[in-house]
Scaffold this motif. Structure first.
Motif, PDB file in Angstrom:
ATOM      1  N   GLY B 303      -5.608  -2.248  -0.916  1.00  0.00           N
ATOM      2  CA  GLY B 303      -4.217  -1.737  -1.158  1.00  0.00           C
ATOM      3  C   GLY B 303      -3.471  -1.473   0.160  1.00  0.00           C
ATOM      4  N   VAL B 339     -10.767  -0.790 -15.040  1.00  0.00           N
ATOM      5  CA  VAL B 339      -9.655   0.147 -14.396  1.00  0.00           C
ATOM      6  C   VAL B 339      -8.700  -0.647 -13.527  1.00  0.00           C
ATOM      7  CG1 VAL B 339     -11.404   2.058 -14.466  1.00  0.00           C
ATOM      8  CG2 VAL B 339     -11.310   0.324 -12.591  1.00  0.00           C
ATOM      9  N   ASN B 341      -5.360  -1.943 -12.489  1.00  0.00           N
ATOM     10  CA  ASN B 341      -3.910  -1.876 -12.671  1.00  0.00           C
ATOM     11  C   ASN B 341      -3.303  -3.033 -12.481  1.00  0.00           C
ATOM     12  OD1 ASN B 341      -1.692  -0.750 -13.719  1.00  0.00           O
ATOM     13  ND2 ASN B 341      -1.401   0.753 -11.910  1.00  0.00           N
ATOM     14  N   PRO B 345       2.950  -6.348  -6.743  1.00  0.00           N
ATOM     15  CA  PRO B 345       1.860  -6.938  -6.190  1.00  0.00           C
ATOM     16  C   PRO B 345       0.570  -6.459  -6.842  1.00  0.00           C
ATOM     17  CG  PRO B 345       3.116  -5.876  -4.412  1.00  0.00           C
ATOM     18  CD  PRO B 345       3.844  -5.647  -5.843  1.00  0.00           C
ATOM     19  N   ASP B 350     -10.764  -4.164  -7.414  1.00  0.00           N
ATOM     20  CA  ASP B 350     -11.931  -3.782  -8.288  1.00  0.00           C
ATOM     21  C   ASP B 350     -12.461  -5.084  -8.804  1.00  0.00           C
ATOM     22  OD1 ASP B 350     -12.228  -0.899  -7.748  1.00  0.00           O
ATOM     23  OD2 ASP B 350     -10.424  -0.919  -9.286  1.00  0.00           O
TER      24      ASP B 350
END
Lengths: 458, 458
Positions: B303, B339, B341, B345, B350
């Motif tokens: 991230g 999970v 998302n 971007p 995960d």
């Protein structure tokens, strides 16, 4: 803070030998880094992991350890925090993710905070790689951290674990060591201001590098920075509107008004960098003595690089004091070739003698009117060879002699070696002097060194 | 020009086997680079050098060669030029220095020009490393040039030999090959406009990089650039008043009004770079297909890097088209972890499965509303290991699969690998895809690729 970073005993809650177990990576890091404190593991099933006995619960531990590391699924974290509190463990590192960075995680966050408050617990994280103390071997990230990373005096506060690790890799490439590392994650309790304050007083830390995506306590950050007499370098990301959404899903960070921040940072003595690569580059320049003014000698064996570096010096406010006739005469008398035109910037193009080159730099550094020397070397491309001459190279590697001049004169010699990465890496094995990849980067780093040196000289 | 760069026979005037003889280095370069043309040497003493017979004078040569290389002291050059002219040699490369860049050298310059004019001779230099044609082995610099430098399609025009060589070293580090190299020195006859024109029509050249300290024929340069449908990258040094004096003593260059030049260059489709390192960085991006618009997908397994890269994308005018629900559903159905998302971007944090990561990039690249993908990888630091996962790494190296997607979709995949230099170098051995060191650099290079792609699309 000291109890976290200098913890003499830790417990890893949620560890096993099962492949992929994140607590297992933490334990293996502690072993690989030869952590000298006492290590405990907790796993409801008991047993052992990597030679360490596993206790079924925190309450079964034989002592209230300095630091608890909680690496269990987020919903289980608040109860474990409670249990730690009852055991008398008041410092925690919580790598686990799954709090407010996910939809519905806000309640878990509140439960975590409430549990910590009940027991006066302070904690790192959650949602991060937590802490490394390179000097004690307290290496807590849940990914393998190679123990051969060099130890040193640069510390890092990173709001992104990945970027923190990238910074450590870059420092390694620069042959520069680190002292403390903290990946701060959601900073639900301890935040960048707390870490900055601590690193400001930490005797092992001489340079502080920060990567932040948001700053909540802006005023406190600036005041803390102002009170710290160590270089502080900051990469502030999350400044474009387009970015904010992805940043928010990453660490629940909110962007700030960037322009306002910019001016305030400068006043507080924080150097803001525009690229990740600059963090490591600037960090290493502080291993040199202070640069106490604008007056530099610029030296190179190739004219082209003098030209572009001279441009960059002008942009950064450096001046080139002219060399007095007596000094020019003295240098001339030490040279064989007669054609050299000795002015500052100094073109060593026709000086093919290693000793003469070192002599020139030595004489320049001893002058009162020269605050430091920026030296730009280019290596011939012969594979792997450390040559520091001009395009022809020199028989003798003059790097060690140049390094000795820094100690002799107590002034910086900032230099770049334009060469293949291989040649530069070899050079970095020969000397501990910081070596920049580019002439422009060397000049920029010299300017950062000067700015911090002058700030504290006032 | 073709007779210079594609010369099928050369004579080196001033060559011997004596250590330090510059002509000797030239001859050794020709041998090491396996030059396929005919090689002659001239030395008044005759004899031989490195297996080649030496003729006492140019007039004794058995043929009027395509190209004469004159490496004798400057005062002797005009007479040799005359002799070459009488022999019918009309193309010369003159590395020798000692002309107008030195006090009193102006007369020698005039004599050189007069001699050349008398015979209709065109020449490279003087005061430079002259020419390399990587594909024919015509390697004329008077310093050893390692023959293992990769051959390719990037050509360089450098007003400083040292900087030209540095550029070749950087290209090598980037695993990018070069086609033609010319160090133009005092450009007394042929100048940057002539070389640019030639490289513009040279089929072996696909990217042109220039390092210039002055531009005398500004209008001609711009007009020539405008007519060339190849990327032209320019580092223009010698822009600060402080610099001009040293530049003048280096190659007798005069600075120009920088701001005026800046705007004009942009209009002519020349990309001006601010750092030497950018020249090689941007040159390599052109091995990718064109980037035909602003619409990119930004993909990363961490991230933090998404955040800073997203900032950089916004600065460079990129936009992130949202992903339609059907695409998101399709991707989701290929993932195990629930999970994630999925927005653009795209945070792959995960997604620990190599195939799933490649699948996601494949699906993104095939979308009409995506012009290209910028992918930011971070490698775990395990020494020497090429891992392209997130901070945990992946079992499988996905670089070759990613490279295949570029051909499959005819769109660029611009990516950076944040890792130690060693890991990055290993990755460069696995794929020929350009790999950037920094996320910011990758985004900047993507913007340069886009700007040239759009220029020619119009």
């Amino acid at each position: 803070m000291e109890r976290i970073f200098e913890a003499r005993s830790v417990v890893i809650v949620g560890v096993s030998e099962r492949p992929g177990n994140l607590g297992g990576y933490i334990l293996q890091n502690l072993i690989a880094w030869e952590y000298q404190g006492r290590i405990y593991g907790v796993n409801p099933k008991g047993g052992e992991a990597f030679g360490y006995r596993l206790y079924p619960s925190v309450s079964d531990l034989p002592e209230p350890v300095d630091l608890g590391v909680i690496i269990v699924p987020a919903p289980a974290v608040p109860d474990i925090v409670d249990e730690c509190g009852r055991k008398g463990i008041t410092r925690l590192a919580i790598p686990a993710g799954g709090f407010e960075e996910f939809a519905g995680g806000g309640e878990l966050r509140d439960a975590l905070v409430a549990a910590a408050r009940r027991h006066g617990i302070r904690f790192v994280g959650p949602n991060c790689l937590t802490v490394i103390n390179a000097h004690t071997g307290l290496c807590l990230p849940f990914v393998p951290i190679p123990p051969e990373l060099p130890r040193g005096c640069v510390s890092i506060v990173a709001q992104s674990g990945g970027i923190g690790l990238d910074f450590l890799a870059r420092l390694k490439d620069e042959n520069t060591g680190f002292a403390k590392f903290v990946s701060i994650g959601n900073k639900t309790d301890l935040d960048e201001v707390d870490y900055l304050e601590y690193l400001g007083r930490d005797p092992a830390t001489e340079v502080i590098c920060m990567y932040l995506e948001d700053v909540e306590r802006g005023r406190a950050l600036l005041e803390t920075a102002r009170s710290i007499k160590k270089p502080i370098l900051l990469y502030k990301a999350n400044v474009e509107p387009l970015t904010r959404e992805s940043a928010q899903s990453h660490t629940a960070a909110l962007a700030n008004d960037d322009a306002v921040l910019d001016g305030a940072l400068r006043q507080a003595g924080i150097k803001r960098v525009g690229r990740l690569a600059e963090l490591a580059g600037y960090a290493k320049v502080f291993s040199l003595p202070p640069l106490r003014g604008n007056r530099v000698a610029l030296v190179s064996p190739t004219g082209g690089i003098l030209v572009l570096a001279s441009d960059q010096c002008a942009r950064r406010g450096f001046v080139f004091p002219p060399l007095p006739a007596a000094l020019v005469e003295d240098i001339r008398s030490h040279l064989r070739a007669g054609v050299v035109n000795i002015t500052n910037p100094v073109d060593l193009g026709d000086v093919h003698d290693a000793e003469a080159r070192v002599y020139i730099v030595d004489r320049l550094m001893e002058q009162d009117f020269i605050d430091g020397v920026i030296m730009l070397l280019i290596s011939r491309m012969a594979s792997g060879e450390v040559s520091t001459g001009g395009i022809h190279g020199l028989r003798k590697n003059i790097l060690p002699d140049l390094e000795a001049l820094v100690d002799k004169h107590g002034k910086p010699l900032v230099f770049s070696l334009l060469a293949t990465a291989e040649v530069r890496n070899n050079a970095r094995r020969v000397v501990s002097l910081p070596i920049f990849d580019d002439a422009e980067e060397a000049v920029d780093a010299a300017a950062v060194l000067r700015d911090f040196s002058l700030r504290w000289a006032r």
